[in-house]
Design an enzyme around this catalytic site. Structure first.
Site, PDB file in Angstrom:
ATOM      1  N   ASP A 118      15.663  16.756   6.097  1.00  0.00           N
ATOM      2  CA  ASP A 118      15.413  15.989   7.178  1.00  0.00           C
ATOM      3  C   ASP A 118      16.839  15.564   7.561  1.00  0.00           C
ATOM      4  O   ASP A 118      17.412  16.594   8.800  1.00  0.00           O
ATOM      5  CB  ASP A 118      14.743  15.430   7.551  1.00  0.00           C
TER       6      ASP A 118
ATOM      7  N   LYS B 141      12.271  18.315  14.636  1.00  0.00           N
ATOM      8  CA  LYS B 141      12.492  17.330  15.910  1.00  0.00           C
ATOM      9  C   LYS B 141      13.217  17.444  16.724  1.00  0.00           C
ATOM     10  O   LYS B 141      13.846  17.812  16.406  1.00  0.00           O
ATOM     11  CB  LYS B 141      12.746  16.029  14.719  1.00  0.00           C
TER      12      LYS B 141
ATOM     13  N   LYS C 266       4.057  17.701  10.678  1.00  0.00           N
ATOM     14  CA  LYS C 266       4.262  16.221   9.991  1.00  0.00           C
ATOM     15  C   LYS C 266       4.154  15.295  11.328  1.00  0.00           C
ATOM     16  O   LYS C 266       4.897  15.589  12.010  1.00  0.00           O
ATOM     17  CB  LYS C 266       5.460  16.056   9.105  1.00  0.00           C
TER      18      LYS C 266
ATOM     19  N   ARG D 261       8.120  11.720  15.304  1.00  0.00           N
ATOM     20  CA  ARG D 261       9.356  10.996  14.900  1.00  0.00           C
ATOM     21  C   ARG D 261       8.018   9.499  14.671  1.00  0.00           C
ATOM     22  O   ARG D 261       6.832   8.926  13.952  1.00  0.00           O
ATOM     23  CB  ARG D 261       9.930  10.374  16.260  1.00  0.00           C
ATOM     24  N   SER D 262       8.726   8.722  13.707  1.00  0.00           N
ATOM     25  CA  SER D 262       8.555   7.012  13.648  1.00  0.00           C
ATOM     26  C   SER D 262       7.974   6.268  14.877  1.00  0.00           C
ATOM     27  O   SER D 262       7.015   5.732  15.279  1.00  0.00           O
ATOM     28  CB  SER D 262       8.904   6.459  12.666  1.00  0.00           C
TER      29      SER D 262
ATOM     30  N   GLU E 288      11.319  16.085   0.670  1.00  0.00           N
ATOM     31  CA  GLU E 288      12.116  16.002   1.801  1.00  0.00           C
ATOM     32  C   GLU E 288      13.194  14.828   1.459  1.00  0.00           C
ATOM     33  O   GLU E 288      12.673  13.811   0.824  1.00  0.00           O
ATOM     34  CB  GLU E 288      11.425  14.654   2.917  1.00  0.00           C
TER      35      GLU E 288
ATOM     36  N   GLN F 210      10.065   6.098   2.036  1.00  0.00           N
ATOM     37  CA  GLN F 210      10.040   6.722   2.507  1.00  0.00           C
ATOM     38  C   GLN F 210       8.570   6.908   3.337  1.00  0.00           C
ATOM     39  O   GLN F 210       7.315   6.064   3.502  1.00  0.00           O
ATOM     40  CB  GLN F 210      10.075   7.045   3.664  1.00  0.00           C
TER      41      GLN F 210
ATOM     42  N   ASP G 202       8.299  11.985   1.532  1.00  0.00           N
ATOM     43  CA  ASP G 202       9.291  11.854   1.939  1.00  0.00           C
ATOM     44  C   ASP G 202      10.454  10.477   1.697  1.00  0.00           C
ATOM     45  O   ASP G 202      10.248   9.928   1.234  1.00  0.00           O
ATOM     46  CB  ASP G 202       9.156  11.549   3.638  1.00  0.00           C
TER      47      ASP G 202
ATOM     48  N   GLU H 241       3.650   4.247  11.115  1.00  0.00           N
ATOM     49  CA  GLU H 241       3.346   5.300  11.256  1.00  0.00           C
ATOM     50  C   GLU H 241       1.633   5.439  10.881  1.00  0.00           C
ATOM     51  O   GLU H 241       1.391   6.734  11.016  1.00  0.00           O
ATOM     52  CB  GLU H 241       4.114   6.184  10.759  1.00  0.00           C
TER      53      GLU H 241
END
Ligand code: 2PG
Ligand code: MG
Length: 441
Positions: free
Chosen positions: A316, A341, A392, A370-371, A289, A167, A246, A209
């Site tokens: 995560d 998060k 991040k 977040r995305s 991650e 990802q 990730d 992102e």
């Protein structure tokens, strides 16, 4: 409490995120006139145990609309919080949790809850005449740590139509001495990566992102190109600029089996670990991650036993910003860092509890966007105010990302002599060395 910090009104507003989807903004007004505002972000690759957003469903906006969550802010949350002390985040968040009444926050919706929880913090800081980071730091004196940015260069996985399996192909700059320098280096690597894509006819825009769209024949090709980009930017892969992945393995792994669509392979748990071991040997990777899926505690354990001494292993989807899960993982010997998060839990109080649990067990921490994001910069203030050593945010393009990096530059400037760049804090992992790359000339 002075009456000035008593919550007078909470307003919900429907705004839009970086995917063009509706999201919840909350505005909190205290009696003394201070106002705080915050917007809920939204994930795409979510852990199944995270707090859930409330979405309207149906056909409008693809089912993603949030009119119900916005209404919950004005109709249910506002009357319940009226008169509470805005400085008492714990009391406010406990009231939200009680009002929600569910384990997964589906009553009010974690999107409604986190927007309000964060807006209360902003209002309280405003009432104190301080920026949020300073308000959260309290009366702490002396140096203040600024987080190491973790920045995506290529997107992938659920953020790029699964064009590659992995990802986030990210970099960190352990060799930089300040946030400003880390961002300069990142800008050069991001640009070099774009040039490499253009030169080979693979430039195809950006993923969710802001990382370059991953037109690669394999996951390895993305890693190779990332190392080339670091070198082209004039940096040494490894000690100056290192790779952070990730894997987001919950997206393609189930019951200890991993389907790598891009590589055309189905791997068992041990084969998946061997694949990652090969990457760790060949590329200057210092952080991974979700290397295994959220349902694969056994795989996570084996992976941590083998590599936890040398690599940062972040949970995560596996830990979902849950203090109890972090404690259990640490006691079992799974992972050595947690992604933090706020909307995975729904309140700031619980998010901070998770970070405190992580610290108590010597885990590293990474505050994360977040995305689906917006111009909201609350997470920058949380990272500094709570002294979390990494941040991040996604890539180095698109204003919902740049808003955060630019805010971090402002915080570094505001701190002046008190600022200390976290660099590569030595959690469980050893500092990266050029030899770890196996590629550096
Ligand atoms: C993640 C995040 C950010 P999402 O998996 O860490 O990259 O993605 O917000 O889609 O869960
Ligand atoms: Mg993740």
């Amino acid at each position: 409490m002075t009456r000035a910090t008593s919550i007078e009104h909470v307003h919900g507003r429907r705004v839009f995120d970086s995917r063009g989807r509706p999201t919840v903004e909350a505005e909190v007004r205290l009696q003394g006139g201070a106002v705080g505002r915050a917007i809920a972000p939204a994930g795409a690759s979510k852990g199944s145990a995270e707090a859930v957003d409330r979405r309207d469903g149906g056909s409008v906006m693809g089912g993603h609309d949030v009119r119900g969550a916005v209404a919950a802010v004005g109709e249910r949350i506002a009357p319940a919080l009226r008169g509470l002390n805005g400085r008492d985040q714990v009391a406010v968040d406990e009231a939200l949790i009680a009002l929600d009444g569910t384990a997964n926050r589906s009553g009010l919706g974690a999107n409604a809850m986190i927007a309000v929880s964060m807006a209360v913090a902003w209002a309280a800081a405003e009432a104190a005449g301080q920026p949020l980071w300073r308000y959260l730091l309290g009366d702490r004196q002396g140096p203040v740590t600024l987080p190491l940015p973790e920045i995506q260069i290529f997107g992938g996985g659920a953020h790029a139509a699964r064009r590659v399996d992995i990802q986030d192909f990210m970099i960190v700059c352990p060799g930089a001495e300040t946030v400003a320098q880390a961002l300069d280096w990142t800008a050069e690597v991001y640009r070099a990566a774009g040039e490499l894509m253009a030169e080979s006819g693979r430039l195809a825009g950006v993923a969710d992102e802001g990382g370059w769209w991953p037109v690669f024949a394999s996951n390895e090709e993305a890693l190779e190109t990332l190392v080339q980009a670091i070198e082209r930017a004039g940096r040494r892969p490894g000690d100056e600029v290192a790779i952070s992945l990730d894997v987001a393995a919950s997206e393609f792994g189930r019951d200890g089996s991993y389907r790598l669509a891009r590589d055309g392979r189905e791997l068992g748990r041990d084969a998946m670990i061997e694949l990652l071991e090969g990457w760790l040997a060949r590329y200057p990777i210092v952080s991974i991650e979700d290397p295994l899926a959220e349902d694969d505690a056994e795989g996570f354990l084996r992976f941590t036993r083998r590599f936890g001494h040398a690599v940062q292993i972040i949970g995560d989807d596996f830990l979902v910003t849950d203090a109890a899960r972090v404690r259990a993982a640490a006691q079992t010997g799974i992972a050595n860092a947690v992604l933090i998060k706020p909307n995975q839990r729904g309140t700031l109080m619980e998010t901070l509890e998770c970070w405190k649990a992580a610290k108590a067990y010597g885990f590293g921490g990474i505050v994360s966007a977040r995305s689906g994001e917006t111009e909201d910069v609350t997470i920058c203030h949380l990272a500094v105010g709570w002294q979390v050593p990494q941040l991040k945010v996604g890539s180095f393009s698109r204003s919902e990302r740049m808003a955060k990096w630019n805010e971090l530059l402002r915080l570094e400037e505001a701190l002046g002599d008190r600022a200390r760049f976290a660099g590569w804090a030595p959690y469980a992992a050893s500092p990266p060395s050029p030899s770890a790359s196996g590629r550096s000339a």
